[in-house]
Scaffold this active site. Structure first.
Site, mmCIF file in Angstrom:
data_model
loop_
_atom_site.group_PDB
_atom_site.id
_atom_site.type_symbol
_atom_site.label_atom_id
_atom_site.label_comp_id
_atom_site.label_asym_id
_atom_site.label_seq_id
_atom_site.Cartn_x
_atom_site.Cartn_y
_atom_site.Cartn_z
ATOM 1 N N HIS A 4 0.843 -1.210 0.000
ATOM 2 C CA HIS A 4 0.000 0.000 0.000
ATOM 3 C C HIS A 4 0.875 1.254 0.000
ATOM 4 O O HIS A 4 0.687 2.169 -0.815
ATOM 5 C CB HIS A 4 -0.907 -0.029 1.237
ATOM 6 N N GLU A 5 1.864 1.288 0.893
ATOM 7 C CA GLU A 5 2.744 2.456 0.981
ATOM 8 C C GLU A 5 3.690 2.550 -0.222
ATOM 9 O O GLU A 5 3.993 3.647 -0.694
ATOM 10 C CB GLU A 5 3.550 2.407 2.289
ATOM 11 N N HIS A 8 1.905 4.300 -2.994
ATOM 12 C CA HIS A 8 1.917 5.756 -2.810
ATOM 13 C C HIS A 8 3.250 6.338 -3.281
ATOM 14 O O HIS A 8 3.296 7.344 -4.003
ATOM 15 C CB HIS A 8 1.729 6.108 -1.327
#
Length: 207
Positions: A4-5, A8
């Site tokens: 998820h990170e 980003h």
């Protein structure tokens, strides 16, 4: 949470911001993304977060597009992982029925992919909340002015609302309060259940 990170960070880099890369956050090493509170939440309430990847929107080639695409990158990864996990879950269930001798092994993997799917859906719906500092707020922020009353208010006080929602969920578990008091948990679990069923229905057409 690591993927998820990473999403980003890579989408921010694609938009022209190298902040995550400079800070050594474009790595799959979980220690680089570890957040104690976010991990504790994951272990206790079923959804949490990793240490947010640093992003500087002033480096974006197109600021609003950058904010929006960076914000949705993480939740899209969680949704895709949930979808694929449901596929592997159905595959393991199919193999368990087909090869009775190894049923226990396939059932164990099925349990893993079931948890994987639900956790990713939990993260997806949790992060979509339009409350600072979650991704849902960044999506709203991408389409509103910096001085917008809602975004300004949530930017300043959103973290407190989020804390209240989390505490209410913990109190429901500890003191046996009515389920509807756990607004956050009810929202996440309800939508997770619906989407999980839809994904499983899709994969059942194949298996």
């Amino acid at each position: 949470m690591v993927l998820h990170e990473l999403a980003h960070g890579y989408v921010a880099l694609w938009n022209g911001d190298p902040t995550a890369k400079v800070n050594g956050r474009l790595t799959v090493n979980p220690l680089a993304h570890f957040d104690l509170i976010g991990f504790a939440m994951l272990m206790t309430v079923g959804f949490g977060y990793a240490k947010p990847v640093p992003v500087n929107p002033y480096n974006f080639k197109h600021r609003k597009r950058g904010i929006f695409t960076v914000a949705i990158a993480g939740v899209i990864v969680n949704l895709v992982l949930a979808f694929l996990s449901c596929g592997f879950l159905m595959l393991m269930m199919f193999l368990a029925r087909t090869f009775q001798g190894g049923a226990s092994v396939f059932t164990g993997f099925a349990d893993f992919f079931s948890i994987m799917a639900r956790l990713n859906l939990n993260l997806f719906f949790f992060n979509l909340l339009p409350i600072h500092p979650l991704d849902g707020f960044r999506i709203v922020e991408a389409f509103t002015k910096f001085t917008n009353p809602y975004t300004k208010f949530i930017r300043d006080y959103g973290q407190y609302f989020l804390l209240i929602l989390i505490v209410l969920g913990v109190f429901v578990d500890i003191f046996g309060l009515p389920w509807y008091i756990d607004i956050l948990g009810t929202y996440v679990s309800t939508f997770t259940g619906w989407v999980f069923k839809v994904f499983m229905m899709f994969w059942q057409l194949i298996f």
